[in-house]
Design an enzyme around this catalytic site. Structure first.
Site, PDB file in Angstrom:
ATOM      1  CG  HIS A 116      -1.893   1.001   1.403  1.00  0.00           C
ATOM      2  ND1 HIS A 116      -1.617   2.301   1.754  1.00  0.00           N
ATOM      3  CD2 HIS A 116      -3.234   0.929   1.243  1.00  0.00           C
ATOM      4  CE1 HIS A 116      -2.751   2.986   1.802  1.00  0.00           C
ATOM      5  NE2 HIS A 116      -3.748   2.177   1.494  1.00  0.00           N
ATOM      6  CG  ASP A 204       0.744  -2.284   5.993  1.00  0.00           C
ATOM      7  OD1 ASP A 204      -0.202  -2.468   6.770  1.00  0.00           O
ATOM      8  OD2 ASP A 204       0.642  -1.614   4.948  1.00  0.00           O
ATOM      9  CD  GLN A 207      -6.717  -4.420   4.152  1.00  0.00           C
ATOM     10  OE1 GLN A 207      -7.658  -5.114   4.546  1.00  0.00           O
ATOM     11  NE2 GLN A 207      -6.880  -3.184   3.742  1.00  0.00           N
ATOM     12  CE  LYS A 230      -7.069  -0.133   6.262  1.00  0.00           C
ATOM     13  NZ  LYS A 230      -7.849   0.428   5.146  1.00  0.00           N
ATOM     14  CB  CYS A 372      -3.550   3.168  -1.628  1.00  0.00           C
ATOM     15  SG  CYS A 372      -4.749   4.431  -1.258  1.00  0.00           S
TER      16      CYS A 372
HETATM   17  C1  LIG Z   1      -2.303  -2.777   3.571  1.00  0.00           C
HETATM   18  C2  LIG Z   1      -2.626  -1.388   4.036  1.00  0.00           C
HETATM   19  N1  LIG Z   1      -1.674  -0.654   4.611  1.00  0.00           N
HETATM   20  C3  LIG Z   1      -1.899   0.587   5.068  1.00  0.00           C
HETATM   21  C4  LIG Z   1      -3.131   1.167   4.948  1.00  0.00           C
HETATM   22  C5  LIG Z   1      -3.342   2.550   5.471  1.00  0.00           C
HETATM   23  O1  LIG Z   1      -4.194   2.524   6.563  1.00  0.00           O
HETATM   24  P1  LIG Z   1      -4.725   3.874   7.212  1.00  0.00           P
HETATM   25  O2  LIG Z   1      -5.305   4.677   6.071  1.00  0.00           O
HETATM   26  O3  LIG Z   1      -5.750   3.427   8.178  1.00  0.00           O
HETATM   27  O4  LIG Z   1      -3.567   4.550   7.840  1.00  0.00           O
HETATM   28  C6  LIG Z   1      -4.164   0.455   4.338  1.00  0.00           C
HETATM   29  C7  LIG Z   1      -5.488   1.084   4.136  1.00  0.00           C
HETATM   30  O5  LIG Z   1      -6.211   0.753   3.238  1.00  0.00           O
HETATM   31  C8  LIG Z   1      -3.902  -0.857   3.879  1.00  0.00           C
HETATM   32  O6  LIG Z   1      -4.854  -1.578   3.292  1.00  0.00           O
END
Ligand SMILES: Cc1ncc(COP(=O)(O)O)c(C=O)c1O
Length: 414
Positions: A116, A204, A207, A230, A372
């Site tokens: 992401h 990260d 998900q 999430k 993203c």
């Molecule tokens: C794999 C992953 N990393 C990071 C993020 C970023 O999360 P946040 O916008 O809650 O900071 C997301 C959000 O869709 C994501 O799916």
């Protein structure tokens, strides 16, 4: 199949809603909403400062969440839990503290093609700032990391040339938000640390934490970030786990109230970990309510959650290929055992935005775009895809409605 829609008030307001965008943000159960409401109506106060009853109650509830989170991800100690605004802030915190302080020209930072942007851009910019080499792990034809290979279910890894003695940081996602791929990070981290014991590993888990049991000690990572919103929790609140030995040595991320011990005109000393990283008034209500989302998930149990999502994606994948066969192109692993609850696809010649607009007319909420993950879409060779993402409140009827909606879209757009 779990049957949980009744716990989510949005379905009382919109009984026809088919919500298939939980990878973007999840819906909230009544218990989380009640806790937010309780803080605002019963005991609003700032934390860590006041010594009157409501301030003490707010502080207690806030710190209780730290305990619940630490246990939830099996952190070694409470101080390893830092509250943030979300995954993005957690990763930026690591990049701009230990990253900026320890990376030098010629060092290497390793990420993957499926990250992401939140776990891609901070490291790319850090590489630009420091002169480090920015290295990307590409994907194989199974939409899995190119360093992995499964044969008869057995995993083998080849990190040679990817992780070297010069690699300072390896930042990878546990579950891809676009492909659904679950990466074997426990094994990858162990192998990377064998090659270079000084590597800093960042996970990260945005998900992953909402959908499966995540144990930071088992993973063996140095840092791990996730978002409350999430996983049934409030927006604007997240968690950064960091190994105490590292957090303790790191410089602060932001300066201000609560993160200091003593301030003089000449100099400032900083508070202990984790407060050193929690400058200013945080999202108190959000942190307090986050523990209710964890409790809700724990009550169901991650085995049941995983089984439910697996059943749904198998059902959805079968339905997609049965109804649309070679008209539809799917992006993600074939082995559903390596997948989270995410199904991403496109239809030849049809724009994903047009498809989701027609689905919206049927009250079906599905995401179209690059999710993203633009570097990943460059590899897929399309600017945008359609993504249906499932969670505990979805059922087979939602998949059936999606298929009917897609048939309508294809008919109109062809
Ligand atoms: C794999 C992953 N990393 C990071 C993020 C970023 O999360 P946040 O916008 O809650 O900071 C997301 C959000 O869709 C994501 O799916």
């Amino acid at each position: 199949m779990l049957d949980l829609k009744k716990d989510f008030p949005i379905f009382h307001t919109h009984p026809d809603l088919i919500y298939l965008d939980s990878a973007a943000t999840s819906l909230k159960p009544q218990s989380v909403i009640d806790k937010l409401h309780e803080y605002y109506t019963d005991f609003t106060a700032n934390i860590h400062r006041g010594i009157y009853k409501n301030a003490e109650k707010a502080t207690e509830e806030y710190e209780e969440t730290r305990k619940v989170v630490a246990k939830f991800i099996n952190a070694n100690r409470l101080e390893e839990i830092v509250f943030t605004r979300g995954t993005t802030e957690g990763i930026n915190l690591v990049a701009s503290t230990i990253g900026l302080d320890s990376i030098e020209r010629g060092d290497e930072i390793v990420v993957s093609r499926m990250e992401h942007h939140s776990n891609f851009v901070p490291w790319q910019q850090l590489a630009f700032q420091t002169g480090a080499d920015y290295k990307i792990i590409d994907l194989n034809d199974k939409y899995e990391l190119a360093v992995t290979n499964y044969e008869n279910g057995k995993l083998s890894l080849d990190l040679s040339g990817v992780i070297t003695k010069k690699t300072r940081i390896m930042a990878l996602t546990l579950v891809s938000n676009t492909l659904g791929t679950i990466n074997p990070l426990k094994e990858i981290i162990a192998e990377a640390k064998k090659i270079n014991p000084n590597i800093i590993t960042v996970v990260d888990a945005a998900q992953a934490v909402p959908h499966m049991k995540v144990d930071v000690q088992q993973l063996g990572c140095d840092f791990l970030a996730f978002s409350g919103h999430k996983m049934l929790g409030p927006t604007g609140v997240g968690v950064l786990f960091g190994r105490f030995e590292l957090l303790d040595k790191m410089s602060p991320y932001q300066y201000g109230g609560d993160m200091i011990r003593q301030v003089k005109i000449e100099a400032t000393t900083f508070n202990d970990v984790p407060h050193k990283f929690e400058a200013g008034t945080p999202h108190i209500a959000g942190v307090i309510a986050l523990k209710e989302s964890i409790r809700y998930l724990q009550n169901i149990g991650f085995e049941a959650i995983r089984r439910h999502e697996q059943d749904l994606i198998k059902y959805a994948l079968q339905a997609l290929s049965h109804e649309f066969s070679d008209e539809v192109m799917r992006y993600g692993p074939q082995d559903t055992g390596h997948m989270g609850g995410i199904v991403t696809f496109s239809f030849k010649g049809l724009h994903p935005h047009d498809i989701v607009q027609i689905l919206d007319e049927e009250n079906i909420a599905v995401r179209a775009g690059h999710h993203c993950t633009m570097p990943l879409h460059d590899l897929l060779g399309v600017p945008a895809t359609t993504r249906a993402s499932f969670y505990i409140y979805n059922n087979e009827n939602d998949v059936d409605k999606l298929i009917v909606g897609l048939k309508k879209a294809v008919k109109i757009l062809k």
